[in-house]
Design a protein around this motif. Structure first.
Motif, PDB file in Angstrom:
ATOM      1  N   ALA A   1       0.848  -1.191   0.000  1.00  0.00           N
ATOM      2  CA  ALA A   1       0.000   0.000   0.000  1.00  0.00           C
ATOM      3  C   ALA A   1       0.879   1.235   0.000  1.00  0.00           C
ATOM      4  O   ALA A   1       1.949   1.254   0.607  1.00  0.00           O
ATOM      5  N   VAL A   2       0.427   2.259  -0.691  1.00  0.00           N
ATOM      6  CA  VAL A   2       1.084   3.557  -0.700  1.00  0.00           C
ATOM      7  C   VAL A   2       0.216   4.495   0.128  1.00  0.00           C
ATOM      8  O   VAL A   2      -1.001   4.553  -0.065  1.00  0.00           O
ATOM      9  N   CYS A   3       0.839   5.208   1.057  1.00  0.00           N
ATOM     10  CA  CYS A   3       0.114   6.077   1.987  1.00  0.00           C
ATOM     11  C   CYS A   3       0.595   7.515   1.819  1.00  0.00           C
ATOM     12  O   CYS A   3       1.498   7.968   2.539  1.00  0.00           O
ATOM     13  N   PRO A   4       0.017   8.241   0.867  1.00  0.00           N
ATOM     14  CA  PRO A   4       0.469   9.618   0.636  1.00  0.00           C
ATOM     15  C   PRO A   4      -0.100  10.577   1.669  1.00  0.00           C
ATOM     16  O   PRO A   4      -1.150  10.332   2.266  1.00  0.00           O
ATOM     17  N   SER A   5       0.610  11.679   1.866  1.00  0.00           N
ATOM     18  CA  SER A   5       0.061  12.777   2.664  1.00  0.00           C
ATOM     19  C   SER A   5      -0.508  13.797   1.684  1.00  0.00           C
ATOM     20  O   SER A   5      -0.887  13.451   0.570  1.00  0.00           O
ATOM     21  N   LEU A   6      -0.530  15.032   2.080  1.00  0.00           N
ATOM     22  CA  LEU A   6      -1.110  16.081   1.244  1.00  0.00           C
ATOM     23  C   LEU A   6      -0.434  16.098  -0.124  1.00  0.00           C
ATOM     24  O   LEU A   6       0.779  16.247  -0.228  1.00  0.00           O
ATOM     25  N   THR A   7      -1.246  15.909  -1.159  1.00  0.00           N
ATOM     26  CA  THR A   7      -0.767  15.859  -2.537  1.00  0.00           C
ATOM     27  C   THR A   7      -1.634  16.794  -3.370  1.00  0.00           C
ATOM     28  O   THR A   7      -2.854  16.812  -3.220  1.00  0.00           O
ATOM     29  N   ARG A   8      -0.991  17.566  -4.229  1.00  0.00           N
ATOM     30  CA  ARG A   8      -1.715  18.509  -5.087  1.00  0.00           C
ATOM     31  C   ARG A   8      -2.554  17.753  -6.110  1.00  0.00           C
ATOM     32  O   ARG A   8      -2.018  17.143  -7.028  1.00  0.00           O
ATOM     33  N   THR A   9      -3.860  17.780  -5.936  1.00  0.00           N
ATOM     34  CA  THR A   9      -4.781  17.166  -6.894  1.00  0.00           C
ATOM     35  C   THR A   9      -6.040  18.012  -6.949  1.00  0.00           C
ATOM     36  O   THR A   9      -6.203  18.960  -6.171  1.00  0.00           O
ATOM     37  N   GLY A  10      -6.953  17.645  -7.816  1.00  0.00           N
ATOM     38  CA  GLY A  10      -8.230  18.334  -7.874  1.00  0.00           C
ATOM     39  C   GLY A  10      -8.985  18.255  -6.557  1.00  0.00           C
ATOM     40  O   GLY A  10      -9.723  19.168  -6.185  1.00  0.00           O
ATOM     41  N   MET A  11      -8.769  17.176  -5.812  1.00  0.00           N
ATOM     42  CA  MET A  11      -9.462  17.005  -4.533  1.00  0.00           C
ATOM     43  C   MET A  11      -8.909  17.914  -3.437  1.00  0.00           C
ATOM     44  O   MET A  11      -9.570  18.128  -2.427  1.00  0.00           O
ATOM     45  N   THR A  12      -7.701  18.425  -3.625  1.00  0.00           N
ATOM     46  CA  THR A  12      -7.089  19.255  -2.574  1.00  0.00           C
ATOM     47  C   THR A  12      -6.956  20.719  -2.977  1.00  0.00           C
ATOM     48  O   THR A  12      -6.314  21.493  -2.269  1.00  0.00           O
ATOM     49  N   GLU A  13      -7.569  21.115  -4.106  1.00  0.00           N
ATOM     50  CA  GLU A  13      -7.453  22.497  -4.573  1.00  0.00           C
ATOM     51  C   GLU A  13      -7.852  23.504  -3.504  1.00  0.00           C
ATOM     52  O   GLU A  13      -7.162  24.507  -3.298  1.00  0.00           O
ATOM     53  N   ASP A  14      -8.965  23.251  -2.805  1.00  0.00           N
ATOM     54  CA  ASP A  14      -9.415  24.198  -1.793  1.00  0.00           C
ATOM     55  C   ASP A  14      -8.418  24.297  -0.640  1.00  0.00           C
ATOM     56  O   ASP A  14      -8.201  25.366  -0.082  1.00  0.00           O
ATOM     57  N   MET A  15      -7.755  23.198  -0.303  1.00  0.00           N
ATOM     58  CA  MET A  15      -6.754  23.218   0.756  1.00  0.00           C
ATOM     59  C   MET A  15      -5.533  24.030   0.331  1.00  0.00           C
ATOM     60  O   MET A  15      -4.944  24.745   1.139  1.00  0.00           O
ATOM     61  N   MET A  16      -5.143  23.910  -0.929  1.00  0.00           N
ATOM     62  CA  MET A  16      -3.956  24.607  -1.421  1.00  0.00           C
ATOM     63  C   MET A  16      -4.132  26.125  -1.393  1.00  0.00           C
ATOM     64  O   MET A  16      -3.148  26.856  -1.334  1.00  0.00           O
TER      65      MET A  16
END
Length: 86
Positions: A12-27
């Motif tokens: 399994a790969v366990c990423p943290s905060l990654t720039r994607t469409g799902m995190t645009e509001d967080m960025m």
């Protein structure tokens, strides 16, 4: 364990905060990103390519003896104790 002898590897790969469409509001939240940046050992949020490269490695013959791992792809965040940098 059940299918390792058949050549099946499970990781399994366990990423943290990654720039994607799902995190645009967080960025767009400078205060939130600043708090994340306090915990990244490497520079800032990850990019999709950072996670994809690890997945490609795990799927490759280079990782033929790797199975049963949960691999953080988090810029060192999981190594942080949560304290601000000194």
């Amino acid at each position: 364990m059940d299918h390792g002898k058949d050549g099946v590897r499970v990781n399994a790969v366990c990423p943290s905060l990654t720039r994607t469409g799902m995190t645009e509001d967080m960025m767009d939240d400078d205060k939130l990103i600043a708090k994340f940046n306090e915990r990244f050992a490497l520079e800032g949020p990850g990019e999709p390519e950072d996670v994809a490269a690890v997945i490609a490695f795990l799927a490759s013959d280079d990782a033929r003896f790797v199975t049963g791992v949960n691999l953080p792809v988090d810029g060192g965040m999981s190594a942080s104790n949560g304290q601000p940098p000194q």
